[in-house]
Design an enzyme around this catalytic site. Sequence first.
Site, PDB file in Angstrom:
ATOM      1  CE1 TYR A 157      -2.033  -0.865   4.612  1.00 35.25           C
ATOM      2  CE2 TYR A 157      -3.305  -2.010   2.934  1.00 35.25           C
ATOM      3  CZ  TYR A 157      -2.630  -0.883   3.365  1.00 35.25           C
ATOM      4  OH  TYR A 157      -2.558   0.224   2.553  1.00 35.25           O
ATOM      5  CB  SER A 179      -5.941   0.270   0.944  1.00 35.29           C
ATOM      6  OG  SER A 179      -5.566  -0.853   0.177  1.00 35.29           O
TER       7      SER A 179
END
Length: 248
Positions: free
Chosen positions: A165, A152
């Site tokens: 995350y 990401s």
Amino acid sequence: MSYNPAPNILKDCIILITGAGDGIGRAVSIACARHGATVILLGRTTTKLEAVFDEIIDSGFPEPGIVPMDLATAGLEEISALAEVIDSRYGLLDGLLHNASILGERVPFDHYGIDQWQQVMQVNLNAVFLLTRILLPLLQRSDDSRLLFTSSGVGTTPRAYWGAYSVSKYATEGLAKLLADELANTSSVRVNIINPGATRTAMRAEAYPAEDPTTLKTPEDLLPLYLYLLGPDSQLDHGKTFTSDWLD
Ligand code: NDP
């Protein structure tokens, strides 16, 4: 880059995809089957996996396998049992796409839940390690296999409040690069990283609830890149990070 995969580019390939019941994993699973692969659909919600299974069968594509598995709790025993089933049924793996992830909360660091941290790290990192560790021998049995990790933007640039995350994606990148280095000259397994970027899925809606989803690319828009990275045309790519810019 404009890439049009040949219709049967994944013919006879066995590809395991995690998080196959929804979002990007669902679209990639169906696309791989359309291009000839036998896809092993791994996810935590059986009804979603069954819906993907039905869509693949109804389309006349190769019959997929279904693996209901919660990566938050799956341990050595469950994953070893999966490896044994794959070994006895297919004998090898030609591809493994680590796609399943959870977002966790986005709060100031000093409010980040301890259990939440551990759960995100479990699903996004520890389960990825364990699956890779146990399934690598099956990937190594293929003449030309693909191991694809999902990162990401927050896996290379930290973003305030994104907690576990973001850290899990940094660690995923580290794991992928370490393995790429280790396997470069000793194995035919090609290891790469994909960062799909902002994509119209449930995870994105959870992260950005006020955003108009119609402004985002769809999982289907990403398919040429995933098919490239999971198929034989990416044979010379190893240890690289790909983003959706590749599609421009
Ligand atoms: P979604 O939330 O739409 O789908 C994630 C999938 O993972 C779901 O099928 C979900 O299952 C499954 N999953 C979640 N937790 C578990 C678990 N414990 N065990 C097994 N399966 C699980 O996410 P996206 O499709 O958006 O994301 C796919 C990947 O792309 C992720 O790695 C994400 O980090 C990455 N990414 C996505 C971006 C985006 O904008 N969408 C941007 C950058 C990266 P279920 O449906 O049952 O909940």
